[in-house]
Design a protein around this motif. Structure first.
Motif, short mmCIF file in Angstrom:
data_model
loop_
_atom_site.label_atom_id
_atom_site.label_comp_id
_atom_site.label_asym_id
_atom_site.label_seq_id
_atom_site.Cartn_x
_atom_site.Cartn_y
_atom_site.Cartn_z
N THR A 124 22.96 -35.65 -59.28
CA THR A 124 21.63 -36.20 -59.01
C THR A 124 21.56 -37.63 -59.54
O THR A 124 21.82 -37.87 -60.73
CB THR A 124 20.54 -35.35 -59.67
N TRP A 125 21.19 -38.56 -58.66
CA TRP A 125 21.16 -39.97 -59.01
C TRP A 125 19.81 -40.58 -58.62
O TRP A 125 19.27 -40.29 -57.56
CB TRP A 125 22.27 -40.73 -58.28
N HIS A 126 19.29 -41.46 -59.50
CA HIS A 126 18.11 -42.27 -59.21
C HIS A 126 18.31 -43.66 -59.78
O HIS A 126 19.11 -43.86 -60.71
CB HIS A 126 16.84 -41.67 -59.84
N TYR A 145 21.21 -46.95 -63.42
CA TYR A 145 20.95 -45.67 -62.76
C TYR A 145 20.70 -44.57 -63.79
O TYR A 145 21.21 -44.62 -64.92
CB TYR A 145 22.15 -45.25 -61.91
N LEU A 212 10.93 -41.94 -59.58
CA LEU A 212 11.96 -42.97 -59.57
C LEU A 212 12.44 -43.25 -58.15
O LEU A 212 12.32 -42.41 -57.26
CB LEU A 212 13.15 -42.54 -60.43
N ARG A 213 13.01 -44.43 -57.97
CA ARG A 213 13.55 -44.79 -56.66
C ARG A 213 14.83 -44.01 -56.36
O ARG A 213 15.56 -43.64 -57.29
CB ARG A 213 13.85 -46.29 -56.61
N PRO A 214 15.12 -43.77 -55.09
CA PRO A 214 16.37 -43.08 -54.74
C PRO A 214 17.57 -43.95 -55.06
O PRO A 214 17.46 -45.18 -55.24
CB PRO A 214 16.24 -42.84 -53.24
N ALA A 215 18.72 -43.32 -55.14
CA ALA A 215 19.94 -44.02 -55.54
C ALA A 215 20.32 -45.13 -54.58
O ALA A 215 20.98 -46.10 -54.98
CB ALA A 215 21.08 -43.02 -55.67
#
Length: 228
Positions: A124-126, A145, A212-215
């Motif tokens: 999972t990344w943001h 990130y 949060l913004r997507p990766a």
């Protein structure tokens, strides 16, 4: 429109829509490369200010970088200690690295650095935060990130730790302890400071980081920098 408030302090209050940095470039009438290194170059530009005067400004051209706040299920952050010769300190830092692979997507660079430096991958990344690290002198854009759902990963084929990286080892610390250490002035790395504080604020929203913004969020501020 800016909301103007007569509070006796001068100036005016910016509205939410006004809170955005503006891309602007004053005219450059001359550019000189004073020196070049392995991945940076020192430039001196003559620029024309709005009042018509000519100013000389020196700055480092830089490819940009990514950093990773890798947060495990126990609320700990993955860390390394790295010697930084310019400041003569061995700093506690999160995994990070240069955007020095042509055409590589930002999040893929972060995933590569996480595997190379600490042997981890994340499901999972943001995007936590974007910044210019030292905008008065260095044209470096940094994206930090948040990586979660961690698991071990092998380093990319052919990767060998060299130089300062050869001395790095994986360590962990609770996010809350890192916040305290930042606020007491014990930790100084800008990737760590910005990433840890952003992660703590995002966690405090109690929305499982959904705000949060997507990766793969755009990064127009860095895209507009001259990096070569």
């Amino acid at each position: 429109m800016n909301a103007r408030v007569d509070d006796g302090l001068g100036g005016h209050t910016l509205s939410r829509v006004d809170l955005v940095d503006q891309p602007v470039s004053w005219p450059v009438t001359a550019e000189r490369v004073i020196g070049a290194g392995s991945f940076t170059a020192l430039l001196q530009d003559d620029i024309t200010a709005p009042d018509g005067t000519t100013l000389k400004r020196e700055y480092l051209r830089h490819p940009g970088a990514v950093g990773i706040i890798a947060l495990d299920a126990r609320g700990r952050v993955a860390l390394v200690r790295q010697y930084r010769h310019a400041v003569r300190h061995r700093l506690i830092e999160p995994p990070a690295g240069l955007l020095d692979v042509a055409g590589e997507e930002y999040v893929l660079a972060a995933q590569r650095e996480l595997a190379e430096e600490v042997g981890l991958a994340a499901d999972t990344w943001h995007v936590l935060v974007d910044l210019f690290t030292t905008p008065g002198i260095i044209a470096e854009g940094l994206r930090v990130y948040l990586a979660r759902d961690l698991h071990p990963a092998a380093a990319p084929d052919g990767f060998v730790k060299e130089g300062e990286e050869a001395e790095m080892e994986l360590s962990w610390a609770p996010l809350s302890d890192l916040v305290d250490a930042v606020l007491t002035g014990a930790l100084h790395n800008p990737t760590l400071v910005s990433g840890v504080l952003a992660a703590a604020l995002a966690e405090a929203r109690n929305d499982d980081f959904a705000s949060l913004r997507p990766a793969d969020a755009p990064w127009p501020a860095r895209d507009g920098l001259r990096t070569s």
